[in-house]
Design a protein around this motif. Structure first.
Motif, PDB file in Angstrom:
ATOM      1  N   UNK A  48       1.177  -0.830 -11.356  1.00  0.00           N
ATOM      2  CA  UNK A  48       0.244  -1.324 -10.335  1.00  0.00           C
ATOM      3  C   UNK A  48      -0.410  -2.645 -10.731  1.00  0.00           C
ATOM      4  N   UNK A  49      -0.063  -3.163 -11.926  1.00  0.00           N
ATOM      5  CA  UNK A  49      -0.698  -4.385 -12.444  1.00  0.00           C
ATOM      6  C   UNK A  49      -0.571  -5.575 -11.496  1.00  0.00           C
ATOM      7  N   UNK A  50       0.516  -5.626 -10.764  1.00  0.00           N
ATOM      8  CA  UNK A  50       0.710  -6.771  -9.872  1.00  0.00           C
ATOM      9  C   UNK A  50       0.215  -6.500  -8.445  1.00  0.00           C
ATOM     10  N   UNK A  51      -0.673  -5.552  -8.318  1.00  0.00           N
ATOM     11  CA  UNK A  51      -1.374  -5.425  -7.048  1.00  0.00           C
ATOM     12  C   UNK A  51      -0.983  -4.277  -6.154  1.00  0.00           C
ATOM     13  N   UNK A  52      -0.025  -3.450  -6.556  1.00  0.00           N
ATOM     14  CA  UNK A  52       0.346  -2.319  -5.704  1.00  0.00           C
ATOM     15  C   UNK A  52      -0.857  -1.349  -5.636  1.00  0.00           C
ATOM     16  N   UNK A  53      -1.217  -0.945  -4.399  1.00  0.00           N
ATOM     17  CA  UNK A  53      -2.347  -0.031  -4.236  1.00  0.00           C
ATOM     18  C   UNK A  53      -1.850   1.326  -3.779  1.00  0.00           C
ATOM     19  N   UNK A  54      -2.447   2.381  -4.334  1.00  0.00           N
ATOM     20  CA  UNK A  54      -2.035   3.727  -3.935  1.00  0.00           C
ATOM     21  C   UNK A  54      -3.224   4.414  -3.268  1.00  0.00           C
TER      22      UNK A  54
ATOM     23  N   UNK B 202       0.845  -1.184   0.000  1.00  0.00           N
ATOM     24  CA  UNK B 202       0.000   0.000   0.000  1.00  0.00           C
ATOM     25  C   UNK B 202       0.887   1.242   0.000  1.00  0.00           C
ATOM     26  N   UNK B 203       0.633   2.124  -0.962  1.00  0.00           N
ATOM     27  CA  UNK B 203       1.410   3.357  -1.038  1.00  0.00           C
ATOM     28  C   UNK B 203       0.516   4.504  -0.564  1.00  0.00           C
ATOM     29  N   UNK B 204       0.982   5.278   0.397  1.00  0.00           N
ATOM     30  CA  UNK B 204       0.226   6.442   0.891  1.00  0.00           C
ATOM     31  C   UNK B 204       0.766   7.698   0.237  1.00  0.00           C
ATOM     32  N   UNK B 205      -0.107   8.416  -0.446  1.00  0.00           N
ATOM     33  CA  UNK B 205       0.322   9.594  -1.198  1.00  0.00           C
ATOM     34  C   UNK B 205      -0.537  10.777  -0.770  1.00  0.00           C
ATOM     35  N   UNK B 206       0.125  11.878  -0.461  1.00  0.00           N
ATOM     36  CA  UNK B 206      -0.626  13.035   0.019  1.00  0.00           C
ATOM     37  C   UNK B 206      -1.307  13.789  -1.120  1.00  0.00           C
ATOM     38  N   UNK B 207      -0.724  13.688  -2.307  1.00  0.00           N
ATOM     39  CA  UNK B 207      -1.273  14.420  -3.444  1.00  0.00           C
ATOM     40  C   UNK B 207      -2.439  13.644  -4.051  1.00  0.00           C
ATOM     41  N   UNK B 208      -3.217  14.303  -4.903  1.00  0.00           N
ATOM     42  CA  UNK B 208      -4.334  13.596  -5.538  1.00  0.00           C
ATOM     43  C   UNK B 208      -3.890  12.596  -6.601  1.00  0.00           C
ATOM     44  N   UNK B 209      -2.628  12.711  -7.071  1.00  0.00           N
ATOM     45  CA  UNK B 209      -2.156  11.775  -8.097  1.00  0.00           C
ATOM     46  C   UNK B 209      -0.752  11.305  -7.756  1.00  0.00           C
ATOM     47  N   UNK B 210      -0.366  10.198  -8.389  1.00  0.00           N
ATOM     48  CA  UNK B 210       0.949   9.639  -8.086  1.00  0.00           C
ATOM     49  C   UNK B 210       2.020  10.160  -9.046  1.00  0.00           C
ATOM     50  N   UNK B 211       3.248   9.957  -8.682  1.00  0.00           N
ATOM     51  CA  UNK B 211       4.362  10.347  -9.559  1.00  0.00           C
ATOM     52  C   UNK B 211       5.355  11.248  -8.870  1.00  0.00           C
ATOM     53  N   UNK B 212       4.896  11.927  -7.805  1.00  0.00           N
ATOM     54  CA  UNK B 212       5.801  12.770  -7.060  1.00  0.00           C
ATOM     55  C   UNK B 212       6.410  13.849  -7.935  1.00  0.00           C
ATOM     56  N   UNK B 213       7.674  14.002  -7.834  1.00  0.00           N
ATOM     57  CA  UNK B 213       8.378  15.054  -8.574  1.00  0.00           C
ATOM     58  C   UNK B 213       8.172  14.915 -10.075  1.00  0.00           C
ATOM     59  N   UNK B 214       8.061  13.652 -10.552  1.00  0.00           N
ATOM     60  CA  UNK B 214       7.870  13.434 -11.988  1.00  0.00           C
ATOM     61  C   UNK B 214       6.585  14.120 -12.445  1.00  0.00           C
ATOM     62  N   UNK B 215       5.606  14.154 -11.531  1.00  0.00           N
ATOM     63  CA  UNK B 215       4.352  14.798 -11.896  1.00  0.00           C
ATOM     64  C   UNK B 215       4.345  16.284 -11.543  1.00  0.00           C
ATOM     65  N   UNK B 216       4.820  16.564 -10.347  1.00  0.00           N
ATOM     66  CA  UNK B 216       4.660  17.945  -9.859  1.00  0.00           C
ATOM     67  C   UNK B 216       5.910  18.789 -10.036  1.00  0.00           C
ATOM     68  N   UNK B 217       6.956  18.244 -10.586  1.00  0.00           N
ATOM     69  CA  UNK B 217       8.176  19.021 -10.784  1.00  0.00           C
ATOM     70  C   UNK B 217       8.587  19.093 -12.240  1.00  0.00           C
ATOM     71  N   UNK B 218       8.377  18.017 -12.959  1.00  0.00           N
ATOM     72  CA  UNK B 218       8.851  17.982 -14.347  1.00  0.00           C
ATOM     73  C   UNK B 218       7.738  18.447 -15.284  1.00  0.00           C
ATOM     74  N   UNK B 219       8.029  19.455 -16.093  1.00  0.00           N
ATOM     75  CA  UNK B 219       6.977  20.021 -16.945  1.00  0.00           C
ATOM     76  C   UNK B 219       6.482  19.040 -18.004  1.00  0.00           C
TER      77      UNK B 219
END
Lengths: 589, 1142
Positions: free
Chosen positions: B252-258, B218-235
């Motif tokens: 996430x195909x093998x079951x990772x949940x966010x 289980x991945x806990x993410x504070x933002x509404x979407x995943x990717x971290x810097x790749x999403x919120x830093x890289x244009x």
């Protein structure tokens, strides 16, 4: 009255101009109608005064002249025939008082018994000195076992270097069961500075051949090879002539002396790879393969040339055989020490007065060899060390000069007897540099098979080079020792097993010199260029400008009559200024 | 038996055995590099050094015989040190890279060389598979990575580095837009739960690998979407967010949940996670911008870089003034500048050092410049000047460069020269640091202890395992490193996943085995450019980009990606620095085991250009350790002896004479030198494929290129065969293969290889796209045809032969083979006289090879000779192998030699049997004494029938036909014996209305005799100019479907379809559609079963009675002897048989 004039025409004599002297004598004798027989002989051992000419009416009243030239030889002959021999340039004589030759007097010549005395290409000369009598006696009257026993009793040990008892070696080969066996003479003499084997082959080839045939008979071989390096053309020529003569006389061939014993002998010219002096590599080379040693056992006595039992001895070893058979093992064993019998031939070289070939009884202290037989140091510089056994041997310091010539005594010092190279060094030699020189030799001559020898010696050489360049560290000395130990323990053949000896002995006896290079960044002997510095001594310089003119890179500046200055960055340390300064105003250090 | 002591333990063993083998018998492994089981001891490497009591120095264990009473030390400190030194010395001159420098330079150790080679071969999905072993985000990283790998790329010595990053993207794009994506097989659920905080590259990576391994993640993410810097830093223009979405979805195909919008420290606490989960990975990044410490930083219009980018990505409204200054020289600064420019601003980037010192990637800086960004280098803002709380201008100071600082970059120094410029907006992008306020809170403490932080607010955790030392908490990525690159974050995530997995399986967190890495040089600049002179310059393919003018005003992705052809050509530029056998290298294995310190003996190295001039063997003398195995195997076992040592001392090396190319020697390309090389100095080449060091799947089966049926091991990557080697283990062919077996199979991968039907139109072959068309053609032609014929080649398997027999029956045709001829001895197949097996050869005292034989047969015979058998060659072939013969007969034609030998044997008989009359003969007897245990070998397809007759009669006079005695005929057809058994006989070509050639290719003469046939169908592997058929269907090879054959000596050869090919299914489908097979019959398994049943019927070896033998001999049509002679020979034979019977 009829004169006999003998000219030494071995390689050393020829190099010094003996060929020309010989021609001049022939012309002179003919032109002046002198009743003289002019004979060729080989090296008598005193290479430092070649060309040598011996002249006599009766053999017991002879004079040997040294440094003979085409110019003075006429006068020498004329004066001798007039009964008033010239007393200059006399090397030895048994008629002129005070001309006893010290070099000669302390020697005992068994191997060199005929060298410089007989004409090497005349089998009659050889026969006149009881040549081939030992062979006749052997094949006719002595059983194989008894020949081997006789050699065993004589205490003769292999003169190639390792000193393995010859009789025992023959016994192994004799005991090997095979229809075909070989006997091989190792004449690959590869140590830099050594020329014992060459001199014997050039001066008395029949003695070697006779020794081989006796050996072949004793072990049951019917074929032999003399493996001689191609750089010895005169030796090969004399061998070829001698084999032809011996074959003609029936000493080689079928039914020798009417017995069932047959023997065939070939010469194989080697390309001069040092490692081919090693038995298994030598055999590989004879078989036409790359000269590379193989794992032992099997030993050559079990499986040698083309898989057949083979016995290999060195030239000097074979040259002793006939003498022992004729004079008896006891007579031979009279000379030498308890475990090293007989005599040993040495090639004296380096900073010694009488460089050349000598043969001394075993047991003589090195001191006597150098100072009595060798005439002491060549220059005023004091003795520093002596290198025994070539690249496989070691360097001994002055404190060890009481060591006697004896396999075991020399081995104890860390050096080896080797084949007989003896290089004398004075204080102008840097021992690190000497170690580097010999290691460089073995490194280049390694066959490349064993890891330790191929790469280990290279790494040692790199460390030594670093030290001579002032980039060494004290830990390097430990690394050198560790590498040395593994190279000695982890190599298939003698080349690798002995290659670190020069380094180990210099480290043992001249360690402070290594430390000086590493810690003080100086070369006490002033040899290692990178550590040298030439400086002008201000008080002594008178500003003559000679040094500046001699300097090949123009790095010395200074006005006439002013003190000069050497630009250290540009200086290539050639020493030209140092040599040129007449006022000792250049300091080397 | 003798008794010896090894390491103090008394053991008994046979006399004559070497120490190496005694040790092995007793479970003591002594390393060796130069020793080979097939060769006599050599003793060059000294890695097998052992100590014998009372013996000076060491001895080689490989070359020293154990003697009674010997006391051996195999592992004392002294011995161990010596071996270590030997290895260190060898490695000090081993000028080679175990791993490619690009892989070493990559923080995540991606196997770049392998995936680049796969891209060059057009195998993109396989490339992705390789990438994803360590890097699960190639779509993103292929777009944003600074590519540390390219900095170390050796190709840059020749011209320019390989475009590694862009190639990775190419492969990843291929995969994502393919009909199915690569997803690794998920391990069964192990019931363990993992919590990950932060769905940035580090957290996602950790979750990806753990979910693949069967953990509940289980991945806990504070933002509404995943990717971290790749999403919120890289244009967007660098990494389109659609692409990122696809990548995360795939991860996430093998079951990772966010779990989105979960605030760490608020919604979830560390102590809670530590308690509820089996392990926790903190990857919270470094999200806080480091503010500028200048006056006026609070003015309106002052932004911080990270916030600016994040807010922009979150779609928040940002008001930019016309003139914008961006402060900083890193990638974030560039991203801010390019984003601001796309928002319509006039942007100037202010950096206190010069362009050269900028941490941003050069290509990014170039792109920014192209897009109109201006630069102020050597400039430092000192104060923000405002009016009414709004930024109006910035005061700046000119700088100069001083001495280098700790980072190695030259330090900027103030000059005291100030100036002022007007700006409405300033974006400060200097640095970032983690948000760590949560740490000290009680809810985030574990047993009263809190996470340890550094002075930069980063977490303290082990670099290798990411373990924090607190509870079950691991932490990595920017949170541990401070602001760094995505690839470094990914590396941390992967390492954490590995450590967590080991930790939860009660293993030490760090893998204790660290493989030794040999390196040519530590850095690219230390490499001598000379060795690269042999390579031709091929400039790097530039990836297409949007025009700067077009792109500057929008957020479309700037790099548009490689064209397929360019990508493959670019990948083909790779110089393949890493060693292809780095997994199997003995030197590396021992270096690892002995913990080698290679620096101790570093000095000169021998350097040689890599010899790639031979089409199948690569020779890299730099890797050679002079063990001489290749030299010896070639000279002592194979015959040509084309390799040798050159020079002396340290410079000694192994090469063909005069250092020539192997292709200019007598090399027979058996490849045995490759098999014996303990390192990678000799490597196989594949003419169709770029090989790589990545582990391949290994499949063992038989070779199907002749009747011998050698055991082979096939390396397969992505359903393509890369290498074929002799199979490991005790097989009759041991490590021997001929050229065909080792390299010849490559024809099944070449250009002319067909995989679908072709139709002839005049002189051209046109592909038939739809197999129905092909089927219809067959059906139509068959209907019209009155006369039909089927020919099948004995290269076909039992399965194929049964199939074609079935079809022939169905269409009412005869079936025969053009390739075989009927021989009188065929009748003797499966009798006690004929045929010997390869295993049986071990008992022979004499081997007679007659005529041209394959390399394998020669090598087998040579091995038997080295074990004591006599080797006789009767051949006209001129070969280096002939030198090995104990007896060589090559003066006369083979038939003549055989007649002479026969004559000699007949004369022997004459003396033994008194009731025999004189036999007339016209040849002189050739005295050749053959023991009873003699095996005759010949190739039935390459010598005359008369010769075979002679061999048979000689053998019947000499042999007793017990073990190791008799005849072993060979064939060039893998299934000749099968055909005999199936009853498929030799046939003659003739004209028919319909002809099916299965695997057959008629020769010119035969073609003339079929040229009036109306319709010819050919089933074959290749398009061949000589093929005169009308329809060409693809035939599967022995590498392409599961089938069986009967080898020359009666063994069953098994083929396994290592390529997972469907060619044969396709053929069956065509036959089915043509109405020749039922649905059931159109399955391979159907024919497999049939074949099995057929093989099960294998008769026992028939014992010929004397009467049967007599009958046989009397009926042989080829009799060229008079009856009288025959009778006498038979009599002798019968007498012998009688004796045997007693």
């Amino acid at each position: 009255m009829s004169l006999v004039i003998k000219v030494g025409l071995a390689s050393c004599g020829l190099a010094a101009g003996a060929g020309e002297v010989y021609e001049t004598i022939l012309k002179h004798v003919k032109k002046n109608g002198i009743d003289a027989t002019v004979k060729k002989t080989a090296c008598i051992g005193m290479c430092f005064v070649e060309p040598l000419v011996e002249i006599y009416e009766e053999e017991k009243k002879s004079i040997t002249y040294g440094d003979v030239t085409s110019e003075n030889v006429g006068n020498i002959i004329d004066a001798f025939s007039k009964g008033k021999p010239i007393e200059e340039n006399v090397i030895m004589s048994n008629i002129l008082k005070g001309s006893e030759n010290k070099t000669y007097k302390k020697q005992k010549r068994i191997v060199l018994r005929n060298c410089g005395i007989i004409d090497p290409v005349s089998i009659d000369d050889y026969l006149a000195t009881e040549g081939y009598k030992a062979l006749e006696k052997s094949v006719k009257d002595i059983s194989r076992e008894n020949i081997i026993n006789e050699i065993k009793n004589s205490g003769l040990r292999g003169r190639g270097g390792a000193g393995f008892p010859t009789g025992l070696k023959w016994e192994f080969a004799y005991n090997a069961k095979s229809e075909k066996k070989y006997i091989v003479c190792n004449a690959d003499e590869g140590d830099p500075g050594a020329f014992m084997d060459r001199s014997v082959l050039e001066g008395d080839p029949h003695s070697v051949i006779e020794g081989m045939i006796i050996g072949a008979y004793a072990i049951g071989a019917d074929e032999g090879y003399i493996y001689c390096r191609a750089e010895y053309p005169l030796a090969i020529k004399h061998l070829e002539i001698a084999i032809e003569q011996a074959t003609e006389k029936g000493y080689i061939g079928n039914k020798i002396f009417g017995t069932d014993f047959n023997f065939d002998l070939h010469i194989k010219e080697g390309a001069g790879a040092f490692v081919c002096g090693e038995e298994t590599a030598l055999m590989a080379s004879i078989e036409g393969k790359r000269g590379m040693p193989t794992i032992r056992p099997p030993f050559p006595a079990q499986s040698g040339l083309w898989g057949k039992p083979t016995n290999i001895n060195n030239v000097e070893t074979f040259a002793n055989i006939a003498w022992i058979i004729l004079n008896g093992a006891n007579e031979y064993a009279k000379y030498g020490t308890e475990k090293s019998k007989g005599t040993k031939v040495f090639a004296l070289a380096g900073k010694i007065k009488n460089s050349g070939l000598i043969e001394v009884p075993m047991g003589m202290p090195l001191k006597d060899v150098i100072y009595d037989v060798g005439g002491g140091m060549k220059t005023e510089k004091p003795f520093k060390g002596v290198q025994l056994g070539g690249p496989s041997g070691g360097c001994l310091p002055a404190e060890l000069l009481d060591t006697i010539v004896d396999y075991d005594s020399i081995n104890k010092t860390g050096a080896i007897m080797g084949s007989g190279g003896m290089v004398v060094m004075d204080t102008s030699s840097c021992m690190v540099d000497i170690a580097k020189f010999f290691l460089n030799f073995t490194q280049n001559e390694s066959c490349g098979k064993c890891t330790f020898c191929r790469i280990g010696t290279k790494r040692m050489l790199e460390i030594l080079t670093r030290i001579t360049e002032g980039k060494g560290k004290m830990e390097d000395l430990d690394t050198l020792e560790e590498l040395s130990q593994n190279i000695i323990k982890g190599s298939l053949c003698g080349l690798g097993q002995t290659a670190p000896n020069p380094v180990l002995t210099t480290l043992k006896y001249f360690r402070e010199e290594y430390i000086a290079h590493i810690k003080d960044k100086t070369c006490p002997a002033g040899v290692c260029t990178a550590l040298l510095k030439y400086e002008v001594i201000e008080d002594k310089c008178i500003g003559c400008t000679v040094c500046a003119m001699k300097c090949p890179v123009n790095c010395i500046s200074g006005e006439r009559k002013q003190v000069h200055n050497i630009d250290q960055d540009a200086c290539i340390k050639c020493g030209a200024c140092y040599d040129a300064c007449k006022f000792d105003a250049i300091k080397k250090g | 038996m003798i008794t010896i002591k090894i390491n103090g333990k008394e053991v008994k063993t046979e006399k004559g055995i070497k120490i190496l083998d005694v040790a092995k018998e007793n479970g003591i492994e002594i390393p060796t590099l130069c020793h080979d089981q097939e060769l006599s001891p050599y003793g060059s490497c000294w890695v097998c050094a052992v100590k014998i009591k009372d013996r000076k120095g060491f001895v080689t264990a490989c070359g020293t015989e154990a003697l009674d009473g010997m006391e051996i030390e195999t592992d004392s400190e002294e011995v161990h040190k010596a071996r270590k030194m030997a290895l260190e010395l060898l490695l000090s001159d081993h000028y080679a890279d175990c791993e490619a420098p690009c892989k070493i330079a990559c923080p995540d150790q991606v196997d770049i060389q392998s995936y680049v080679s796969l891209i060059a071969n057009g195998r993109h999905q396989e490339a992705v598979k390789v990438i994803k072993e360590t890097l699960p985000m190639p779509l993103s990283i292929g777009r944003v990575c600074p590519a540390f790998c390219e900095e170390e790329c050796r190709r840059s010595i020749v011209d320019e580095p390989i475009a590694i990053r862009q190639l990775k993207r190419h492969a990843a794009d291929f995969d994502i837009f393919n009909k199915s994506q690569y997803v690794p097989k998920k391990a069964p659920n192990n019931g363990k739960n993992i919590a990950i905080v932060g769905a940035g590259p580090s957290g996602l990576t950790c979750g990806y690998y753990l979910s693949n391994k069967g953990y509940n993640v289980t991945v806990f993410e504070s933002a509404p979407k995943a990717g971290g810097w790749l999403r919120y830093g890289i244009p967007e223009y660098r990494l389109p967010k659609k692409i990122l979405d696809k990548e995360i979805k795939l991860m996430c195909k093998n079951g990772m949940k966010i779990k989105y919008n979960s605030q760490f420290g608020k919604d979830i606490t560390l102590s809670e996670l530590n308690e509820k989960y089996d392990a926790v990975f903190l990857a919270i990044g470094a999200q806080n911008a480091v503010p500028m410490r200048v006056k006026g930083s609070n003015l309106e219009g002052c932004f911080l870089g990270v916030d600016f980018l994040r807010n922009y990505m979150l779609g928040k409204k940002i008001k930019l003034e016309k003139k914008v200054a961006v402060i900083g020289g890193g990638n974030t600064a560039i991203d801010c500048a390019r984003t601001a420019a796309r928002m319509g601003a006039n942007v100037t980037l202010v950096y206190r050092r010069t362009r050269k010192e900028m941490p941003a990637e050069a290509y990014e800086v170039d792109a920014a410049e192209e897009e109109g960004i201006k630069f102020h280098f050597l400039t430092n803002p000192v104060e923000n000047l405002g009016k009414k709380g709004k930024l109006k201008a910035i005061k700046m100071e000119k700088m100069k460069l001083g001495e280098p600082d700790n980072s190695g970059r030259r330090r900027p120094e103030p000059t005291g020269d100030f100036f002022k410029e007007e700006y409405g907006t300033v974006i400060a992008a200097i640095s970032q640091k983690p948000e760590v306020a949560f740490v000290t809170k009680k809810a985030n403490q574990i047993k009263g202890k809190e996470l340890q932080l550094t002075k930069w607010d980063t977490v303290v955790a082990n670099e290798e395992t990411q373990f924090t030392g607190l509870g079950k908490i691991f932490a990595g990525g920017d949170f541990r490193r401070g602001p760094a690159t995505a690839i470094e974050a990914i590396a941390d995530g992967r390492k954490a996943a590995e450590a967590i997995d080991r930790f939860l399986n009660n293993q030490p967190m760090i893998d204790p085995i660290k493989l030794f890495d040999s390196k040519k040089e530590k850095k690219l600049e230390d490499i001598d450019p000379k060795e690269f002179e042999q390579y031709e310059e091929i400039p790097r393919f530039k990836i297409p980009e949007l025009d700067p003018k077009v792109r500057a005003s929008n957020f479309k992705e700037v790099e548009t990606g490689f064209e397929e052809e360019d990508a493959r050509a670019e990948a083909d530029r790779c110089l393949e620095c890493g060693c292809n056998v780095n997994e199997s290298c003995d030197l590396r294995k021992y270096a690892t085991e002995y913990k080698i310190e290679v620096d101790l003996f570093m000095g000169d190295k021998n350097k040689h250009p890599i010899d790639d001039s031979h089409p199948f063997i690569r020779r890299d003398a730099n890797k050679c350790i002079n063990c001489g195995r290749c030299v010896r195997i070639c000279a002592e076992v194979q015959g040509p002896g084309v390799l040798g040592y050159i020079y002396r001392g340290f410079t000694t090396y192994v090469a063909p004479e005069f250092g020539e190319s192997l292709s200019k020697t007598n090399c027979e390309i058996c490849g045995k030198c490759i098999d014996v090389c303990p390192v990678g100095a000799l490597l196989p080449k594949n003419s169709n494929t770029k090989l790589n060091p990545h582990l391949s799947e290994k499949i063992t089966q038989n070779c199907g290129l002749c009747g011998t049926g050698c055991n082979i091991e096939i390396s397969v990557q992505d359903n393509h065969v890369t290498i074929v080697e002799p199979a490991d283990g005790e097989t009759f062919n041991q490590r021997d293969l001929c050229f065909d077996g080792k390299f010849g199979w490559q024809i099944f991968e070449d250009e002319d290889r067909i995989t679908h039907p072709f139709e002839r139109e005049n002189d051209h072959w046109l592909p038939i796209k739809n197999i129905d068309t092909a089927a219809k053609m067959i059906q139509e032609k068959l209907q019209k045809a009155e006369s039909k014929m089927v020919y099948i080649s004995p290269t076909s398997s039992i399965e194929e032969a049964l199939l074609i027999q079935h079809i022939a029956k169905k269409i009412g045709s005869q079936i025969s083979s053009l390739s075989i001829y009927k021989s009188f001895v065929d009748k003797l197949t499966d009798t006690n006289l004929y045929t010997k097996t390869y295993d049986d050869l071990e008992h022979a005292e004499c081997i007679v090879l007659i005529g041209k034989m394959s390399k394998v047969h020669k090598t087998i015979a040579r091995r038997l000779q080295r074990n004591g058998a006599k080797l006789i060659l009767i051949t006209k072939e001129i070969s280096d192998f002939n030198n090995f013969a104990d007896e060589l007969h090559n003066d006369d034609p083979i038939i003549k030699t055989l007649e002479k030998i026969l004559q000699y044997n007949i004369e022997l008989v004459k003396e033994e049997l008194d009731d025999i009359d004189d036999i007339e003969h016209n040849v002189d007897p050739l005295k050749l004494d053959l023991p009873e245990k003699t095996v005759f070998m010949y190739n039935r397809d390459l010598i005359s029938e008369e010769s075979i007759w002679n061999i048979w009669v000689i053998s019947s006079l000499v042999c007793n036909f017990e073990e190791g005695s008799g005849i072993l005929p060979t064939s060039k057809f893998n299934n000749f014996r099968g055909f005999q058994k199936l009853g498929i006989n030799a046939g003659e070509p003739a004209n028919y209305n319909f002809v099916l050639f299965y695997g057959e290719l008629p020769c010119e003469e035969q073609k003339k005799r079929i040229k009036n046939s109306n319709f010819i169908v050919s089933v074959n592997t290749h398009i061949d100019d000589a093929d005169s058929s009308h329809l060409l269907l693809p035939k599967a090879s022995y590498l392409e479907f599961e089938s069986t054959s009967i080898a020359d000596d009666g063994r069953t050869s098994k083929f396994k379809n290592p390529k997972k090919s469907t060619i044969h299914n396709k053929l069956l489908k065509i036959f089915k559609k043509a109405g020749l097979l039922t649905a059931q019959e159109a399955k391979i398994s159907f024919w497999n079963k049939k074949a099995q049943m057929f093989l099960a019927k294998k008769e026992k070896i028939r014992n010929l009675s004397n009467q049967e033998l007599l009958d046989f001999l009397y009926t042989v049509e080829h009799m060229q002897f008079d009856a009288h002679k025959q009778a006498s020979i038979q009599k002798k034979r019968i007498t012998k048989l009688k004796k045997m019977a007693k």
